[in-house]
Design a protein around this motif. Structure first.
Motif, PDB file in Angstrom:
ATOM      1  N   THR A   1       0.831  -1.210   0.000  1.00  0.00           N
ATOM      2  CA  THR A   1       0.000   0.000   0.000  1.00  0.00           C
ATOM      3  C   THR A   1       0.861   1.254   0.000  1.00  0.00           C
ATOM      4  N   GLN A   2       1.924   1.235   0.798  1.00  0.00           N
ATOM      5  CA  GLN A   2       2.815   2.392   0.816  1.00  0.00           C
ATOM      6  C   GLN A   2       3.478   2.594  -0.540  1.00  0.00           C
ATOM      7  N   PHE A   3       3.876   1.506  -1.188  1.00  0.00           N
ATOM      8  CA  PHE A   3       4.476   1.609  -2.516  1.00  0.00           C
ATOM      9  C   PHE A   3       3.467   2.185  -3.519  1.00  0.00           C
ATOM     10  N   PHE A   4       2.206   1.794  -3.405  1.00  0.00           N
ATOM     11  CA  PHE A   4       1.170   2.343  -4.291  1.00  0.00           C
ATOM     12  C   PHE A   4       1.013   3.851  -4.090  1.00  0.00           C
TER      13      PHE A   4
ATOM     14  N   ILE B   1       0.864   8.270   3.383  1.00  0.00           N
ATOM     15  CA  ILE B   1       2.247   7.786   3.431  1.00  0.00           C
ATOM     16  C   ILE B   1       2.821   7.950   4.837  1.00  0.00           C
ATOM     17  N   LYS B   2       2.579   9.113   5.458  1.00  0.00           N
ATOM     18  CA  LYS B   2       3.068   9.332   6.825  1.00  0.00           C
ATOM     19  C   LYS B   2       2.442   8.335   7.800  1.00  0.00           C
ATOM     20  N   TYR B   3       1.137   8.086   7.623  1.00  0.00           N
ATOM     21  CA  TYR B   3       0.460   7.129   8.501  1.00  0.00           C
ATOM     22  C   TYR B   3       1.049   5.732   8.333  1.00  0.00           C
ATOM     23  N   LEU B   4       1.273   5.322   7.079  1.00  0.00           N
ATOM     24  CA  LEU B   4       1.797   3.985   6.821  1.00  0.00           C
ATOM     25  C   LEU B   4       3.214   3.819   7.363  1.00  0.00           C
ATOM     26  N   VAL B   5       4.015   4.883   7.284  1.00  0.00           N
ATOM     27  CA  VAL B   5       5.377   4.817   7.849  1.00  0.00           C
ATOM     28  C   VAL B   5       5.312   4.583   9.348  1.00  0.00           C
TER      29      VAL B   5
ATOM     30  N   LEU C   1      13.503   5.144   6.091  1.00  0.00           N
ATOM     31  CA  LEU C   1      14.415   4.985   4.964  1.00  0.00           C
ATOM     32  C   LEU C   1      13.691   4.445   3.737  1.00  0.00           C
ATOM     33  N   PHE C   2      12.746   3.554   3.943  1.00  0.00           N
ATOM     34  CA  PHE C   2      11.988   3.012   2.814  1.00  0.00           C
ATOM     35  C   PHE C   2      11.240   4.129   2.097  1.00  0.00           C
ATOM     36  N   SER C   3      10.643   5.047   2.870  1.00  0.00           N
ATOM     37  CA  SER C   3       9.939   6.175   2.245  1.00  0.00           C
ATOM     38  C   SER C   3      10.917   7.169   1.648  1.00  0.00           C
TER      39      SER C   3
ATOM     40  N   ILE D   1      13.883   6.676   0.463  1.00  0.00           N
ATOM     41  CA  ILE D   1      14.541   6.168  -0.740  1.00  0.00           C
ATOM     42  C   ILE D   1      13.518   5.843  -1.824  1.00  0.00           C
ATOM     43  N   GLY D   2      12.383   5.272  -1.433  1.00  0.00           N
ATOM     44  CA  GLY D   2      11.375   4.879  -2.418  1.00  0.00           C
ATOM     45  C   GLY D   2      10.814   6.046  -3.202  1.00  0.00           C
ATOM     46  N   LYS D   3      10.482   7.127  -2.513  1.00  0.00           N
ATOM     47  CA  LYS D   3       9.921   8.298  -3.193  1.00  0.00           C
ATOM     48  C   LYS D   3      10.918   8.917  -4.173  1.00  0.00           C
ATOM     49  N   PRO D   4      12.160   9.202  -3.788  1.00  0.00           N
ATOM     50  CA  PRO D   4      13.106   9.752  -4.774  1.00  0.00           C
ATOM     51  C   PRO D   4      13.365   8.821  -5.949  1.00  0.00           C
ATOM     52  N   MET D   5      13.467   7.524  -5.699  1.00  0.00           N
ATOM     53  CA  MET D   5      13.715   6.591  -6.793  1.00  0.00           C
ATOM     54  C   MET D   5      12.566   6.600  -7.790  1.00  0.00           C
TER      55      MET D   5
END
Length: 779
Positions: free
Chosen positions: A165-168, A220-224, A281-283, A285-289
């Motif tokens: 869900t966060q990736f989506f 996204i903040k909630y999922l983190v 870190l997942f957020s 790195i994931g968002k910039p990538m």
């Protein structure tokens, strides 16, 4: 535009202009009603999905509340836990005006046995390379992979759903950023071109797009945070199940590795920091990538392959420069956590032993120790800050300013290179202006994504430090939890040769060696040599010896706290033995909790015991007067700091009350009556004999032999002697002790005279000479 603004600021014409704006917005709605814009579609889809999620969440909460009300209990009952038939623990947590029922499923016993091989193989295979500060080093990745199996134990775990869900939402946010960039260029074009109606339309689109964009950021903040809490829950429960295992890992861990003395800091602070760091870190790195991929694909049509290639070459060069100049943040973070744990432990030691320190007047020494570790910790913090200064200068120059300037350069490529004809010059200028705004915004977004990706280098370095700390904790716990744990040794394969036989109707020691656990194992310091005891049911034995001869060590081996390196012990089941240590322990809770410890109130009720049974036990150990200190039976429910409320003798009598409550087959008493008066002591031992308890008493007082059937004397050289006690032997021993006391009393007068002589010498008074000495001087 200026004319319109001046009219809007004029109170006389403001109402007419507002009506004009309203008509224009209404006309835009009519135009888009049949063929709605994609921005409106996005808004409606986001609103529909948000409503769907809210409805599902509300329904789930209503169903959960109904279930909780069905399974809840009144609030006035004390929160407790119960072990269910399937091994799960049932908890009742105060929630609003009731208690919420929570079920914690048990950890599979085979899980730790399977997982321990991962840590054993890691310790064998990992090379002694100093790569803990390298980004994505093999050691760091292997540690993270092993820990990841605890965070997400199976593919269909709920945390997997949260990650997907966060990736989506990360993809959705990037896509919305791309649309907003295009809309931003269109709005600027409308303003410069003076197209008021299109400006209002695009502005309305902007506000519509803001709804899904804001929703996406919040999601996204909630999922983190949700992932961080779930990761911490899984990891903490995994650690707790090992640390608080019946194998008493919490006690034995002190013998494994002295570098993990601050294990409380590992479990509380480091696990929390690790979970927060890996989720952020997942957020980060994931968002910039995702931004780099999406924006690069879009900009390739505008900038061309050469422009995109130049952008990524710039990124790789920047990453190489920053990596070459990145300080060892992982190592520095690990050292900081260790110093913080040491500083915390010093304060904890001061709180725990405050009374003893105050009696010794050791304030100045403790202050020096705490200030010393504090200065050491702060010097480390200042060192880290100094290291960061030069790195931050280089980082900001490259990421904030160099990349922004290059962004303008790359965004201008289509405008300066592409040539146009004169008859389409005006339309081309409009297109270039809009395209430049879009390209500029996307380039800035790419620069921001790249900079956040580079900033993540520091986060990765910190994560390596937290990962190493958490992995060290898990490795040590698995070593101690292992059935073949070698006290004080890091060798997983060395076996302990001693054996313990359970369910024995009595107590038997066969050639056991009492050895202090060290890294030397069975070759360590030996306190007692090949001890042999055979104690039958309902018999008692007194173990005598000087301090440090190994009396308490026998109790530790019997309880499983220390290893049995050699020999055989046959004993009853652990549930049939109760141990009374020298220092009585009192938990936070009521007087009832102290009497039934370690049982809970609900477990007491399940066994059919009531408060009347506790009152009877208090009377048997002559503590019934405690009930008169408050309001009758309610005193059993009173919460006090019992280690301060009760005297030393009362604490020891509470321990005897625990014996009567549990009613075991065997009792081990370690100096359990040294704070009790002789008459109460005699009464309590007679009570144990009357109730046919089999017991071992560890003491240095020979007077206690009259309450025992056997006497075991431990000598300083490790040898021992065992004799059967009868009435004559007891009398002889007592008479021997009385004679020793009388001999000491005979020497009291001469010692008093010597004391007076020494005091006179200190005061400068010469001692009187004998008469014979005076006559000799006259002659």
């Amino acid at each position: 535009m200026s004319t319109l603004i001046s009219k809007l600021l004029n109170p006389g014409s403001r109402s007419q202009e507002l009506r004009l704006i309203a008509r224009n917005l209404l006309q835009l709605y009519k135009e888009n009603r049949k063929n709605p814009s994609k921005h409106v579609v996005i808004f409606l889809l986001s609103l529909f999905s948000s409503t769907t999620v809210a409805v599902i969440y509300t329904l789930n909460k209503v169903i959960s509340d109904i279930r909780d009300k069905r399974d809840s209990r009144p609030l006035y009952k004390r929160s407790s836990s119960t072990i269910l038939k399937n091994g799960a623990r049932e908890l009742f947590i105060p929630y609003k005006n009731r208690q919420k029922r929570v079920i914690i499923q048990p950890t599979e016993p085979e899980l730790y046995e399977k997982d321990k091989f991962k840590y054993k193989n890691f310790a064998k295979n990992i090379k002694t390379e100093e790569d803990h500060d390298k980004i994505f080093s093999s050691k760091f990745l292997n540690q993270l992979i092993i820990i990841w199996q605890i965070l997400i134990p199976k593919v269909n775990d709920k945390n997997s759903i949260f990650l997907i869900t966060q990736f989506f939402f990360l993809i959705l946010r990037t896509w919305l950023s791309l649309l907003i960039a295009k809309l931003d260029g269109q709005i600027v074009k409308d303003i410069i071109g003076g197209k008021f109606r299109k400006f209002l339309r695009d502005l309305a689109y902007w506000f519509l797009m803001a709804v899904p964009a804001s929703y996406t950021n919040s999601a996204i903040k909630y999922l983190v945070k949700k992932l961080s809490v779930n990761f911490r829950t899984n990891l903490t429960r995994y650690v707790h199940d090992m640390y608080l295992d019946p194998r008493m890992v919490y006690y034995k861990v002190m013998f494994n590795d002295q570098s993990i003395k601050d294990i409380d800091n590992f479990i509380t602070t480091d696990i929390n920091r690790f979970c927060n760091s890996i989720c952020s870190l997942f957020s980060n790195i994931g968002k910039p990538m995702i931004d780099l991929v999406f924006f690069a694909v879009y900009l390739r049509d505008n900038l061309g392959t050469a422009g995109i290639t130049g952008i990524f070459v710039n990124y790789f060069i920047s990453a190489y420069i920053l990596k070459r100049n990145t300080p060892p943040f992982g190592k520095l973070t690990k050292e900081k956590s260790a110093l913080e744990g040491e500083y915390y432990n010093d304060h904890l030691n001061l709180i725990t032993n405050s009374e003893e320190i105050a009696f010794y007047n050791g304030t100045n020494l403790e202050k020096i120790k705490i200030n010393e570790i504090y200065d050491k910790m702060m010097n480390h913090v200042f060192k880290v800050n100094r290291i960061k200064v030069a790195y931050n200068v280089l980082e900001d120059y490259i990421l904030k300013y160099t990349w922004s300037a290059l962004g303008y350069l790359y965004a201008s490529i289509p405008i300066f290179i592409i040539s146009v004809k004169d008859d389409v010059k005006k339309s081309t200028e409009d297109r270039n202006m809009r395209q430049f705004i879009v390209n500029k915004r996307l380039m800035l977004n790419m620069a921001d994504a790249g900079s956040r990706l580079m900033y993540s280098i520091k986060d990765i370095s910190k994560l390596t430090g937290y990962t190493d700390r958490v992995f060290t904790l898990l490795t040590v716990l698995h070593q101690v939890h292992d059935g073949d744990f070698q006290f004080g040794s890091e060798d997983w394969n060395e076996n302990i040769k001693g054996a313990i036989q359970y369910h024995y109707n009595g107590l038997r020691f066969e050639k056991i060696n009492v050895i202090i656990p060290t890294i030397n194992g069975g070759e360590g310091t030996k306190l007692i040599n090949e001890l042999d005891i055979n104690l039958k049911q309902h018999e008692s034995i007194l173990i005598l010896g000087m301090n440090g001869c190994g009396k308490t060590s026998i109790e530790r081996i019997l309880a499983g706290l220390w290893p049995l390196y050699h020999g055989l012990i046959s004993k009853p089941n652990d549930d049939d033995i109760i141990y009374l240590p020298q220092k009585a322990y009192f938990s936070n809770g009521t007087l009832r909790d102290q009497l039934i410890y370690p049982m809970s109130h609900s477990e007491m009720l399940n066994e059919g015991k009531t408060d009347q049974d506790l009152i009877r036990i208090l009377k048997e150990v002559r503590l019934e007067y405690l009930l008169d200190r408050d309001v009758g039976l309610n005193y059993l429910n009173s919460i006090h700091d019992w280690k301060d409320v009760l005297s030393g003798g009362e604490k020891q009598r509470v321990q005897f009350a625990r014996i009567l409550f549990k009613n075991p087959k065997f009792v081990v008493l370690d100096e359990a009556t040294n704070a009790i008066s002789s008459d109460i002591e005699a009464y309590l031992f007679d009570l144990l004999r009357k109730k046919n308890f089999a017991f071992i008493t560890l003491s240095h007082r020979p007077l206690l032999i009259k309450y025992h059937d056997y006497l075991l004397e431990i000598h300083q050289d490790g040898n021992w002697s065992l004799e059967t006690l009868g009435s004559d032997a007891a009398i002889i021993s007592i008479e021997k002790e009385i004679k020793e006391i009388e001999d000491k009393l005979k020497d009291v007068d001469s010692q008093e005279d010597r004391k007076i002589q020494l005091e006179n010498l200190l005061d400068g008074i010469q001692p009187k000479k004998l008469l014979s000495d005076q006559i000799a001087e006259i002659d």
